[in-house]
Enzyme design. Structure first.
Site, PDB file in Angstrom:
ATOM      1  N   SER A 161       0.852  -1.187   0.000  1.00 55.06           N
ATOM      2  CA  SER A 161       0.000   0.000   0.000  1.00 55.06           C
ATOM      3  C   SER A 161       0.880   1.227   0.000  1.00 55.06           C
ATOM      4  O   SER A 161       2.025   1.188   0.479  1.00 55.06           O
ATOM      5  CB  SER A 161      -0.909   0.008   1.243  1.00 55.06           C
ATOM      6  N   TYR A 175      -2.075  -1.984  10.160  1.00 57.52           N
ATOM      7  CA  TYR A 175      -2.068  -1.975   8.695  1.00 57.52           C
ATOM      8  C   TYR A 175      -0.774  -1.403   8.133  1.00 57.52           C
ATOM      9  O   TYR A 175      -0.161  -1.997   7.240  1.00 57.52           O
ATOM     10  CB  TYR A 175      -3.268  -1.172   8.192  1.00 57.52           C
TER      11      TYR A 175
END
Length: 264
Positions: A142, A155
């Site tokens: 990401s 995350y």
């Protein structure tokens, strides 16, 4: 070997970026092994791709939160004489609640899904790829891995691991004909934020922050075929990553604390 003789294993294939990869690779003639929890949605997608592109498309319903899932997926592939030439580790999620307020089993499942299962699948497909002298692996990281840290959530740390392990694997394996790419999208139109429970927050972001899943899959595939170990998708994300990375660590910390859109 032509694309018609190669097979791509895609996790999280029932929707979003995973489904976009499935459609993109089917259009290029790759056979597919689609994995996700929702068997009915997988089968509907498989039927569509077989009808539209004349490929072989197998499905295997599995929950990668289960530690036994990677072995079960590869056992299914072996039993059905499926040689995995391409691995797209796309399955993922993110919690919303603070780390200290989240039950440990929930956190452990997140780590199992996006760290352990991802790494195990890479390890399990490599013998065949090395024997054939060709392989492509895309691991979903990401732009968060290239951005300031965000409070509490696992995350960012998980996606940083994916970014780093993908580059390390690419260094090791590229001489053997295997390319590994960390795909780093930003905000992408998919079900991800509905599952995460942050749809109301993300809907307030300007449209230029967003990309479609098809565009992300297309950029990721072009990158791995060109041997690029990192692919940040979209011009906005590229600019953000290029701006933030040179900043001092202390300043990145402050920016992450103040600019986190999910901070309550």
């Amino acid at each position: 070997m032509t694309n018609q003789n190669r097979t791509a294993l895609i996790t999280g294939a029932s929707a979003g970026i995973g489904a976009a990869f499935a459609r993109h690779l089917a259009a290029e003639g790759y056979n597919l092994l689609l994995v996700a929890r929702r068997a009915e949605r997988l089968q509907d997608l498989a039927d569509e791709l077989k009808r539209d592109h004349g490929i072989r498309c197998d499905v295997f319903a599995a929950d990668l939160n289960d530690p036994s899932a990677p072995a079960a997926i590869m056992a299914f592939a072996d039993a059905n004489e499926i040689a995995v030439d391409v691995l797209i580790n796309n399955a993922g999620l993110s919690g919303k609640t603070a780390f200290a307020d989240t039950p440990w089993p929930t956190l452990a499942a997140e780590i199992q899904l996006m760290v352990t299962a991802l790494t195990e699948l890479c390890h399990r497909v490599l013998p065949g790829m090395r024997a054939r002298g060709w392989g492509r692996i895309i691991n979903l990281s990401s732009v968060a891995a290239l951005s300031p840290p965000a409070a509490s959530l696992l995350y960012t740390g998980i996606k940083s691991y994916v970014l780093n392990i993908s580059q390390s694997l690419d260094m090791e394996l590229k001489p053997q004909g295997i390319h590994v790419t960390a795909l780093c999208p930003g905000f992408t139109y998919s079900e991800f934020h509905d599952v995460m429970g942050t749809r109301d927050t993300t809907d307030k972001l300007p449209g230029f922050f967003w990309q479609g899943a098809d565009a992300v899959a297309r950029e990721g595939w072009q990158a791995v075929m060109k041997g690029k170990p990192v692919c940040v998708t979209g011009m906005v994300n590229k600019l953000m990553a290029a701006t933030v990375r040179p900043l001092p660590v202390a300043l990145q910390y402050r920016l992450g604390d103040r600019l986190n859109p999910f901070k309550e």
